[in-house]
Design a protein around this motif. Structure first.
Motif, PDB file in Angstrom:
ATOM      1  N   THR A 127       0.779  -1.376   0.080  1.00 51.12           N
ATOM      2  CA  THR A 127      -0.041   0.160   0.077  1.00 51.12           C
ATOM      3  C   THR A 127       0.924   1.287   0.078  1.00 51.12           C
ATOM      4  O   THR A 127       0.501   2.355  -0.666  1.00 51.12           O
ATOM      5  CB  THR A 127      -0.732   0.091   1.018  1.00 51.12           C
ATOM      6  OG1 THR A 127      -1.778  -1.268   1.062  1.00 51.12           O
ATOM      7  CG2 THR A 127      -1.699   0.978   1.335  1.00 51.12           C
ATOM      8  N   PHE A 128       1.728   1.350   0.732  1.00 51.52           N
ATOM      9  CA  PHE A 128       2.788   2.350   0.884  1.00 51.52           C
ATOM     10  C   PHE A 128       3.413   2.827  -0.559  1.00 51.52           C
ATOM     11  O   PHE A 128       3.457   3.958  -0.970  1.00 51.52           O
ATOM     12  CB  PHE A 128       3.839   2.153   1.599  1.00 51.52           C
ATOM     13  CG  PHE A 128       4.889   3.413   1.932  1.00 51.52           C
ATOM     14  CD1 PHE A 128       4.639   4.460   2.825  1.00 51.52           C
ATOM     15  CD2 PHE A 128       6.103   3.291   1.332  1.00 51.52           C
ATOM     16  CE1 PHE A 128       5.443   5.603   2.826  1.00 51.52           C
ATOM     17  CE2 PHE A 128       6.981   4.505   1.433  1.00 51.52           C
ATOM     18  CZ  PHE A 128       6.776   5.477   2.267  1.00 51.52           C
ATOM     19  N   LYS A 129       3.925   1.542  -1.205  1.00 51.75           N
ATOM     20  CA  LYS A 129       4.327   1.832  -2.566  1.00 51.75           C
ATOM     21  C   LYS A 129       3.437   2.257  -3.584  1.00 51.75           C
ATOM     22  O   LYS A 129       3.618   3.383  -4.118  1.00 51.75           O
ATOM     23  CB  LYS A 129       5.174   0.723  -3.156  1.00 51.75           C
ATOM     24  CG  LYS A 129       5.550   0.523  -4.325  1.00 51.75           C
ATOM     25  CD  LYS A 129       6.305  -0.715  -4.807  1.00 51.75           C
ATOM     26  CE  LYS A 129       6.765  -0.667  -6.497  1.00 51.75           C
ATOM     27  NZ  LYS A 129       7.376  -2.049  -6.688  1.00 51.75           N
ATOM     28  N   ALA A 130       2.316   1.703  -3.691  1.00 51.61           N
ATOM     29  CA  ALA A 130       1.235   2.111  -4.332  1.00 51.61           C
ATOM     30  C   ALA A 130       0.871   3.495  -4.352  1.00 51.61           C
ATOM     31  O   ALA A 130       0.771   4.410  -5.330  1.00 51.61           O
ATOM     32  CB  ALA A 130      -0.202   1.342  -4.308  1.00 51.61           C
ATOM     33  N   MET A 131       0.647   4.084  -2.864  1.00 47.95           N
ATOM     34  CA  MET A 131       0.082   5.528  -2.750  1.00 47.95           C
ATOM     35  C   MET A 131       1.244   6.433  -2.856  1.00 47.95           C
ATOM     36  O   MET A 131       0.713   7.473  -3.632  1.00 47.95           O
ATOM     37  CB  MET A 131      -0.177   5.510  -1.206  1.00 47.95           C
ATOM     38  CG  MET A 131      -1.466   4.809  -0.832  1.00 47.95           C
ATOM     39  SD  MET A 131      -1.813   4.719   1.047  1.00 47.95           S
ATOM     40  CE  MET A 131      -2.193   6.283   1.112  1.00 47.95           C
ATOM     41  N   THR A 132       2.422   6.233  -2.814  1.00 48.35           N
ATOM     42  CA  THR A 132       3.404   7.083  -2.939  1.00 48.35           C
ATOM     43  C   THR A 132       3.644   7.139  -4.595  1.00 48.35           C
ATOM     44  O   THR A 132       3.681   8.410  -5.071  1.00 48.35           O
ATOM     45  CB  THR A 132       4.918   6.583  -2.508  1.00 48.35           C
ATOM     46  OG1 THR A 132       4.788   6.308  -0.889  1.00 48.35           O
ATOM     47  CG2 THR A 132       5.948   7.614  -2.781  1.00 48.35           C
ATOM     48  N   GLN A 133       3.605   6.098  -5.292  1.00 50.18           N
ATOM     49  CA  GLN A 133       3.647   6.167  -6.749  1.00 50.18           C
ATOM     50  C   GLN A 133       2.571   6.978  -7.351  1.00 50.18           C
ATOM     51  O   GLN A 133       2.746   7.749  -8.055  1.00 50.18           O
ATOM     52  CB  GLN A 133       3.846   4.970  -7.513  1.00 50.18           C
ATOM     53  CG  GLN A 133       5.242   4.218  -7.303  1.00 50.18           C
ATOM     54  CD  GLN A 133       5.370   3.306  -8.538  1.00 50.18           C
ATOM     55  OE1 GLN A 133       5.087   3.632  -9.547  1.00 50.18           O
ATOM     56  NE2 GLN A 133       6.311   2.437  -8.069  1.00 50.18           N
ATOM     57  N   ALA A 134       1.390   6.657  -6.848  1.00 51.38           N
ATOM     58  CA  ALA A 134       0.206   7.612  -7.357  1.00 51.38           C
ATOM     59  C   ALA A 134       0.206   9.023  -7.056  1.00 51.38           C
ATOM     60  O   ALA A 134       0.112   9.780  -7.873  1.00 51.38           O
ATOM     61  CB  ALA A 134      -1.041   6.856  -6.657  1.00 51.38           C
ATOM     62  N   VAL A 135       0.526   9.497  -5.780  1.00 51.57           N
ATOM     63  CA  VAL A 135       0.740  10.687  -5.689  1.00 51.57           C
ATOM     64  C   VAL A 135       1.984  11.552  -6.570  1.00 51.57           C
ATOM     65  O   VAL A 135       1.539  12.589  -6.999  1.00 51.57           O
ATOM     66  CB  VAL A 135       1.065  10.999  -4.212  1.00 51.57           C
ATOM     67  CG1 VAL A 135       1.204  12.660  -3.879  1.00 51.57           C
ATOM     68  CG2 VAL A 135      -0.377  10.406  -3.365  1.00 51.57           C
TER      69      VAL A 135
END
Length: 269
Positions: free
Chosen positions: A209-217
């Motif tokens: 989740t951290f990786k996904a959120m960071t890349q999204a932002v």
């Protein structure tokens, strides 16, 4: 950890993102997801919200224009997503503005196991019930973000994306501070709501989740910067943002991303 590899996965997999969102942003959100490479669906009726959620790749719950019936649909969709192992993103738009809005947000969090929450500093402070002091005598509304991020996560125990002039991502053991983006995002209705749905698209293809959120932002921030370089007025910027969500690549993001990571150690309690 490869921090710029998920755009290609989204475009290959074309994940189905089920949005129960507000009436102001539905069209913009759908077009933004299409531009990115995902497949949007908006199914608000409580008679089908749960069924749609169970076959989606991610569910996004956005309380921007609430009704009692919509809250029921959100809870139905969220529960169905939980049962199916589908990630759920919660966007607490305007939470704290009215008792109905606050109670609705609390009801959703009590009954749905959300994977991530995306909102601005004021929304996350209200949602977590934490007090943070306003900096300066001019009451500019600038929060002590490090304090807010820490307190909000400690209270909510859910991975958070707190967005603003700087964007903060936290999952309890890791934190990222992102400085991509552009002020024109604040002149387009639904820019934050679209980002929440884009977070859903990234979660659909990545279990971290951290990786996904960071890349999204920061992918969104890079696209905004590229759009602002081509369009200098809000109306033009809105259209160009869609164009740049379509054009942005993992390679461009790797070159342009401005992010600082911090290891927070063991999970906080």
């Amino acid at each position: 950890m490869n921090m710029t590899d998920l755009l290609a996965k989204i475009r290959k997999q074309q994940p189905l993102i089920h949005n129960i969102t507000n009436v102001v942003v539905t069209n913009f959100t759908a077009n933004g997801l299409y531009a990115l490479g995902a497949s949007p669906v908006m199914a608000n009726a409580k008679e089908e919200a749960g069924e749609m959620a169970s076959i989606a790749n991610a569910v996004v719950l956005n309380i921007g224009t609430l009704t009692k019936e919509q809250v029921e649909s959100m809870i139905s969709a969220g529960k169905a997503a939980n049962e199916a192992g589908v990630p759920v993103v919660f966007d607490p738009v305007g939470v704290g503005a009215t008792p109905f809005r606050t109670k609705s947000a609390q009801a959703i969090l009590e009954q749905v196991n959300v994977s991530a929450i995306r909102g601005n500093a004021g929304e996350l402070a209200n949602l977590a019930g934490v007090s943070v002091e306003v900096k300066g005598v001019d009451s500019s509304g600038e929060f002590d973000m490090d304090e807010l991020v820490s307190l909000a996560y400690k209270k909510l125990q859910v991975p958070l994306a707190i967005t603003g002039p700087l964007d903060y991502i936290i999952d309890g053991t890791r934190k990222a501070v992102i400085s991509n983006g552009h002020p024109l995002l604040t002149k387009v209705t639904g820019a934050g709501c679209l980002l929440s749905s884009i977070v859903g698209a990234f979660l659909a293809v990545e279990k971290d989740t951290f990786k996904a959120m960071t890349q999204a932002v920061y992918c969104y921030g890079v696209a905004a910067e590229e759009a602002a370089g081509k369009a200098h007025l809000p109306g033009d910027f809105q259209i160009e943002l869609l164009n740049q969500l379509y054009a942005v690549t993992d390679e461009l993001v790797a070159e342009k991303a401005k992010v600082v990571f911090e290891n927070l150690g063991s999970e906080r309690d």
